[in-house]
Design a protein around this motif. Structure first.
Motif, short mmCIF file in Angstrom:
data_model
loop_
_atom_site.label_atom_id
_atom_site.label_comp_id
_atom_site.label_asym_id
_atom_site.label_seq_id
_atom_site.Cartn_x
_atom_site.Cartn_y
_atom_site.Cartn_z
N UNK A 1 0.84 -1.21 0.00
CA UNK A 1 0.00 0.00 0.00
C UNK A 1 0.88 1.26 0.00
N UNK A 2 1.90 1.26 0.85
CA UNK A 2 2.81 2.42 0.91
C UNK A 2 3.52 2.60 -0.44
N UNK A 3 3.93 1.47 -0.99
CA UNK A 3 4.63 1.50 -2.29
C UNK A 3 3.72 2.10 -3.36
N UNK A 4 2.47 1.63 -3.43
CA UNK A 4 1.52 2.10 -4.44
C UNK A 4 1.24 3.60 -4.26
N UNK A 5 1.11 3.98 -3.02
CA UNK A 5 0.85 5.39 -2.70
C UNK A 5 2.01 6.27 -3.18
N UNK A 6 3.21 5.80 -2.88
CA UNK A 6 4.39 6.60 -3.23
C UNK A 6 4.58 6.72 -4.74
N UNK A 7 4.33 5.64 -5.46
CA UNK A 7 4.67 5.63 -6.90
C UNK A 7 3.45 5.86 -7.78
N UNK A 8 2.24 5.97 -7.19
CA UNK A 8 1.07 6.31 -8.01
C UNK A 8 0.43 5.12 -8.68
N UNK A 9 0.53 3.92 -8.06
CA UNK A 9 -0.22 2.77 -8.59
C UNK A 9 -1.66 2.87 -8.09
N UNK A 10 -2.63 2.65 -8.96
CA UNK A 10 -4.04 2.88 -8.62
C UNK A 10 -4.56 1.89 -7.58
N UNK A 11 -4.09 0.63 -7.70
CA UNK A 11 -4.62 -0.42 -6.80
C UNK A 11 -3.45 -1.24 -6.25
N UNK A 12 -3.72 -2.04 -5.26
CA UNK A 12 -2.71 -2.99 -4.76
C UNK A 12 -3.31 -4.39 -4.76
N UNK A 13 -2.42 -5.36 -4.77
CA UNK A 13 -2.84 -6.77 -4.70
C UNK A 13 -1.72 -7.52 -3.98
N UNK A 14 -2.07 -8.71 -3.50
CA UNK A 14 -1.03 -9.48 -2.79
C UNK A 14 -0.92 -10.90 -3.35
N UNK A 15 -1.58 -11.15 -4.49
CA UNK A 15 -1.52 -12.48 -5.10
C UNK A 15 -1.27 -12.30 -6.60
N UNK A 16 -0.02 -12.52 -7.02
CA UNK A 16 0.31 -12.16 -8.41
C UNK A 16 -0.37 -13.10 -9.40
N UNK A 17 -0.66 -14.34 -8.96
CA UNK A 17 -1.36 -15.23 -9.92
C UNK A 17 -2.72 -14.65 -10.31
N UNK A 18 -3.41 -14.06 -9.31
CA UNK A 18 -4.74 -13.48 -9.61
C UNK A 18 -4.59 -12.24 -10.50
N UNK A 19 -3.60 -11.43 -10.22
CA UNK A 19 -3.41 -10.19 -11.01
C UNK A 19 -3.22 -10.53 -12.48
N UNK A 20 -2.42 -11.56 -12.73
CA UNK A 20 -2.10 -11.92 -14.12
C UNK A 20 -3.37 -12.32 -14.89
N UNK A 21 -4.35 -12.84 -14.20
CA UNK A 21 -5.57 -13.30 -14.89
C UNK A 21 -6.56 -12.17 -15.15
N UNK A 22 -6.31 -10.97 -14.64
CA UNK A 22 -7.28 -9.88 -14.81
C UNK A 22 -7.39 -9.45 -16.27
N UNK A 23 -8.62 -9.32 -16.76
CA UNK A 23 -8.83 -8.93 -18.16
C UNK A 23 -8.41 -7.48 -18.41
N UNK A 24 -8.40 -6.67 -17.35
CA UNK A 24 -8.10 -5.24 -17.56
C UNK A 24 -6.60 -4.95 -17.48
N UNK A 25 -5.78 -5.99 -17.43
CA UNK A 25 -4.33 -5.78 -17.38
C UNK A 25 -3.72 -6.17 -18.72
N UNK A 26 -2.89 -5.26 -19.28
CA UNK A 26 -2.28 -5.51 -20.60
C UNK A 26 -0.81 -5.93 -20.48
N UNK A 27 -0.12 -5.35 -19.50
CA UNK A 27 1.33 -5.58 -19.37
C UNK A 27 1.63 -6.12 -17.97
N UNK A 28 2.41 -7.19 -17.92
CA UNK A 28 2.90 -7.70 -16.63
C UNK A 28 4.37 -7.35 -16.51
N UNK A 29 4.70 -6.58 -15.49
CA UNK A 29 6.08 -6.18 -15.22
C UNK A 29 6.60 -7.10 -14.11
N UNK A 30 7.54 -7.98 -14.48
CA UNK A 30 8.07 -8.96 -13.52
C UNK A 30 9.32 -8.37 -12.86
#
Ligand code: SOE
Length: 383
Positions: A49-78
């Motif tokens: 949350x602190x990281x997202x706040x500092x760098x301007x990420x709109x949302x946070x998540x704690x499970x990368x497998x779920x994030x990768x499956x999101x239809x609204x995501x175009x780029x995965x930065x590993x």
């Protein structure tokens, strides 16, 4: 302006460097598509949350497998440690995402091959962040070589020297554990040098190598242990299972020969990535600690006036520089990430591709694997 949603996996050093890049690329470049910093994903809820706040990420998540499956995501930065690269990249490829993956490509060669398999019949952009290719001085070296200004290349001499684990009390972080990092200086540092040699000199035909581990066991890490920072340490100790230093001699396919040093024990060298290229008509020398410069020796200068001269690669005519500041207002480490991102976003926007991609990353992994086998069996290994 078309936008693409980015999700970043990892909130440590590379997470910070990449977040900075995604923010800066929008301000200084006009890529084919603009990135939206959509989701920051990290294990620790509060820290993410602190990281997202500092760098301007709109949302946070704690499970990368779920994030990768999101239809609204175009780029995965590993931006994860390399033992997680292949799982995240394979999942991202299967989910049809563009992939911006940190180096080295994977923990080991077999995992890199699995990543390659996952991108067969795949029409998205894949990239391995060997960021030093995109320093203007390195781009100038590439141009000068291609223009024939140093002629036939005889020698490559590369060295990537650091010293952040010389202290035996530096803890056993993931960088020093084979199951989490694959190798030590070989994968972390020599991967950069090998990629630069591929970029500037050509493919490697054979390797002869040796590796060593100077400090065999270290205190287990406590809170705050990270790249370049020890944090607290525990009383308990663990075995170091990777190389502290690797030395490698190679033959290139084009007949040149090369030497590579990669070490975390070059006391006094904080992040000293250098290369020297010697040719029939001239030579080029680069030092990351003077990253805006390239040294050039022209064997065709008039007799009595020959010598290495310093070229400052900061004119608007030098790669990427017209987007930054007036000439001689130097750039730094972080800018190489921005350059990679603008080229990556252009590739995304034009259904094109970028180098180094998984094919180039795999070539590096094959050299590192051969080098580790050579160090193991004491033989020269042919690729
Ligand atoms: C640590 O050795 C490190 O952060 C590497 O992992 C990076 O790739 C390098 O650019 C700087 O040092």
């Amino acid at each position: 302006m078309k936008t693409v949603n980015v999700a970043i996996l990892g909130t440590s050093f590379m997470g910070r460097a990449h977040s900075n890049g995604w923010n800066q690329v929008k301000k200084f470049f006009s890529p084919e598509v603009q990135p939206v910093l959509k989701v920051a994903c990290g294990r620790d809820v509060e820290r993410t949350k602190e990281f997202a706040e500092n760098w301007g990420w709109e949302e946070t998540a704690n499970n990368w497998e779920e994030v990768i499956q999101r239809d609204d995501i175009d780029i995965i930065d590993i931006s994860l440690p390399q033992h997680l690269h292949h799982k995240a990249a394979i999942a991202a490829a299967k989910a049809g995402k563009h992939i911006f993956c940190e180096k080295p490509m994977a923990l080991e060669l077999s995992k890199a091959e699995e990543m390659m398999d996952a991108i067969q019949n795949y029409d998205k952009v894949h990239y391995i962040n060997h960021n030093y290719r995109r320093l203007p001085a390195v781009q100038l070296a590439k141009q000068m070589i291609e223009d024939g200004q140093i002629g036939r290349i005889f020698h490559w001499r590369g060295a990537y020297q650091q010293d952040w684990v010389v202290d035996p009390n530096f803890p056993l972080t993931w960088h020093l554990q084979k199951e989490l990092s694959g190798s030590g200086a070989m994968g972390d540092l020599n991967s950069h040098s090998v990629d630069l040699a591929h970029f500037l000199v050509g493919d490697i035909k054979s390797v002869s190598a040796l590796t060593t581990t100077f400090i065999k066991e270290r205190p287990l890490p406590g809170k705050g242990a990270a790249t370049f920072s020890a944090g607290s340490v525990s009383e308990e100790k663990g075995e170091v299972t990777v190389d502290d230093a690797s030395m490698m001699l190679v033959e290139f396919e084009n007949g040149a020969v090369g030497s590579f040093e990669a070490t975390r024990f070059a006391t006094g060298r904080r992040n000293h990535n250098t290369f020297e290229i010697y040719g029939s008509k001239g030579s080029l020398v680069f030092d990351l600690e003077r990253m805006n410069e390239i040294q050039f020796y022209n064997n065709e200068d008039p007799q009595g006036q020959q010598g290495f001269r310093t070229i400052l690669a900061t004119d608007p005519s030098h790669a990427y520089m017209k987007n930054w500041w007036p000439t001689a207002h130097n750039i730094g480490y972080e800018h190489s990430f921005v350059h990679a991102m603008t080229d990556f976003l252009d590739a995304v926007g034009t259904n094109g591709n970028i180098e180094p991609n998984f094919n180039d990353g795999l070539k590096v992994m094959k050299v590192l694997d051969a080098s580790l086998r050579s160090a193991e069996n004491g033989q020269r290994v042919y690729l």
